[in-house]
Design an enzyme around this catalytic site. Structure first.
Site, PDB file in Angstrom:
ATOM      1  N   CYS A   1      -5.399   0.898   6.255  1.00 55.19           N
ATOM      2  CA  CYS A   1      -6.129  -0.334   6.568  1.00 55.19           C
ATOM      3  C   CYS A   1      -5.733  -0.873   7.934  1.00 55.19           C
ATOM      4  CB  CYS A   1      -5.881  -1.385   5.491  1.00 55.19           C
ATOM      5  SG  CYS A   1      -4.180  -1.971   5.385  1.00 55.19           S
TER       6      CYS A   1
ATOM      7  N   SER B   1     -32.255   1.868 -20.994  1.00 58.05           N
ATOM      8  CA  SER B   1     -32.781   1.004 -19.932  1.00 58.05           C
ATOM      9  C   SER B   1     -32.117   1.294 -18.594  1.00 58.05           C
ATOM     10  CB  SER B   1     -32.595  -0.470 -20.312  1.00 58.05           C
ATOM     11  OG  SER B   1     -31.237  -0.859 -20.271  1.00 58.05           O
TER      12      SER B   1
ATOM     13  N   GLU C   1       1.257   3.885   1.998  1.00 56.86           N
ATOM     14  CA  GLU C   1       2.012   4.308   3.170  1.00 56.86           C
ATOM     15  C   GLU C   1       3.264   3.468   3.390  1.00 56.86           C
ATOM     16  OE1 GLU C   1      -2.048   3.033   4.751  1.00 56.86           O
ATOM     17  OE2 GLU C   1      -1.136   3.249   2.764  1.00 56.86           O
TER      18      GLU C   1
ATOM     19  N   HIS D   1       0.829  -1.195   0.000  1.00 57.11           N
ATOM     20  CA  HIS D   1       0.000   0.000   0.000  1.00 57.11           C
ATOM     21  C   HIS D   1       0.870   1.254   0.000  1.00 57.11           C
ATOM     22  CE1 HIS D   1      -3.827  -2.180   1.646  1.00 57.11           C
ATOM     23  NE2 HIS D   1      -3.398  -2.657   0.495  1.00 57.11           N
TER      24      HIS D   1
ATOM     25  N   GLY E   1     -25.963  -0.167 -27.104  1.00 55.82           N
ATOM     26  CA  GLY E   1     -26.458   0.955 -27.886  1.00 55.82           C
ATOM     27  C   GLY E   1     -27.558   1.715 -27.157  1.00 55.82           C
TER      28      GLY E   1
ATOM     29  N   TRP F   1     -18.142   5.987 -38.040  1.00 53.38           N
ATOM     30  CA  TRP F   1     -17.507   6.935 -37.136  1.00 53.38           C
ATOM     31  C   TRP F   1     -18.188   8.298 -37.167  1.00 53.38           C
ATOM     32  CZ3 TRP F   1     -14.972   4.448 -33.787  1.00 53.38           C
ATOM     33  CH2 TRP F   1     -14.204   3.334 -34.115  1.00 53.38           C
TER      34      TRP F   1
ATOM     35  N   ASP G   1     -21.362  -3.458 -35.674  1.00 56.59           N
ATOM     36  CA  ASP G   1     -20.003  -2.921 -35.664  1.00 56.59           C
ATOM     37  C   ASP G   1     -18.911  -3.987 -35.547  1.00 56.59           C
ATOM     38  OD1 ASP G   1     -21.306  -0.516 -35.711  1.00 56.59           O
ATOM     39  OD2 ASP G   1     -20.895   0.004 -33.622  1.00 56.59           O
TER      40      ASP G   1
END
Length: 371
Positions: free
Chosen positions: A81, A310, A56, A54, A304, A181, A211
């Site tokens: 931690c 949704s 530190e 980590h 898409g 594009w 695509d």
């Protein structure tokens, strides 16, 4: 200069250091560390990659004269931690080194930490300051905080549209299977950089059909994210680029007869995992739970329109990145329905980038007060 201003100055450097781990430490957070002795920086470190030491620890190891640590201040962009994971608890090393003062930007909301690191340090007599540049630190690690507090990945939706609001032109059966594009090369390079920063990238059946994308990182250096493909009836050609076996891929199919018949055909593809969900019960939350269970803390949805809409309609998104290219299609596939307050705006030559944010990253635990 007062103490708070000095602390902010050094904390800003911590945040800069932390960003060096972007794209390599997930699902862990990005963390930077700085050690200051008598207004002089004597050690720096950051979390380099998932599973390694980590920040530190790296900062402490960089200090040549360890005797100076007993009279130094440790600056951290995130609470240290206090539990055993892939590495030992960092608080133990901080205490063992005799560091008398620790300045922390924000508490870690991971239930395994969540203020315990601060509590342990204070009980051993360490002076701990919490909340210096907290907003900046939490924003930088918004993927991590969202994953921990909402129990789902951080969701980025991304698309490109024309000046007249289309994401695709009218296609005929004779048209080649390839992207149409809308934006320039600079914008496309930026998208590849974004991919290297996220853990997963998601598209639906129509995007693959039209695509045939590879969904990898080609125009930028970095790690390619896990591909997530939604194909309810499993109608996609097995020769599609997303099934090349070279990148870990999750294929979500429905519990229907058509998908069941073709499932054995796909089962032998390397790096491909097939997941069956009940689309009648809503695809979005089932998919997000599967990603969460796999410790995937961010996903970029590239298309898409149906899939993006949704997620937007269910308010399951955190960030939207919308390119507008310098083109008109006059007809075609309409861009997703989207109205939100603008967060930022950029120009990339003749393309424009509009960025939106859905909400603020979670709140600071109330039981943890800065001193």
């Amino acid at each position: 200069m007062d103490t708070l201003s000095i602390d902010k100055l050094y904390m800003a450097r911590c945040l800069e250091l932390a960003l060096n781990g972007q794209g390599n430490v997930a699902p862990n957070p990005m963390v930077g560390a700085l050690i200051v002795h008598e207004n002089k920086v004597i050690g720096e470190g950051y979390h380099v990659r998932y599973g390694d030491s980590h920040a530190e620890i790296n900062a402490i190891n960089s200090v040549k004269d360890k005797s100076l640590l007993k009279k130094s201040t440790l600056y951290l962009s995130l609470e240290p931690c206090s539990h055993f994971g892939k590495t030992p608890p960092c608080v133990d090393t901080i205490i063992a080194m005799g560091i008398p003062r620790v300045v922390i930007a924000t508490i870690d909301v991971n239930p395994k930490v969540a203020g315990r690191g601060v509590d342990i340090l204070r009980k051993t007599g360490v002076e701990v300051i919490v909340g210096v540049m907290e907003d900046e630190a939490r924003d930088m690690n918004r993927r991590f905080f969202t994953f921990q507090t909402k129990k789902r990945p951080y969701i980025i939706i991304k698309w490109a549209q024309t000046l007249d609001g289309f994401i695709d032109a009218v296609r005929t059966p004779s048209d080649p299977i390839a992207p149409v594009w809308i934006t320039n090369e600079l914008s496309r390079s930026l998208v590849h950089r974004w991919r290297s920063e996220e853990q997963a990238i998601l598209i639906g059946t129509k995007t693959v059909e039209k695509d045939n994308p590879k969904l990898n990182v080609r125009d930028w250096s970095g790690r390619t994210p896990t591909r997530v493909i939604i194909d309810r009836k499993l109608r996609l050609p097995i020769e599609s680029n997303v099934f090349d076996g070279g990148i870990p891929t999750l294929l979500f199919i429905g519990n229907n007869a058509a998908a069941t018949v073709r499932k054995p055909e796909f089962a032998a593809i390397p790096n491909l995992e097939i997941i069956t969900i009940d689309f009648a019960k809503g695809m979005e939350m089932q998919l997000l739970k599967e990603l969460y269970d796999r410790n995937i803390n961010s996903v970029m949805i590239e298309g898409g329109t149906t899939i993006i809409n949704s997620f937007v309609q269910k308010n399951l998104w955190d960030e939207a990145r919308v390119f507008v290219g310098n083109k008109f299609f006059y007809d075609g596939v309409k861009a997703p329905v989207f109205t939100r307050d603008l967060y930022s705006y950029d120009e990339l030559d003749d393309s424009k980038l509009f960025t939106y944010r859905n909400h603020l990253v979670g709140e600071m635990p109330k039981e943890i007060a800065s001193e």
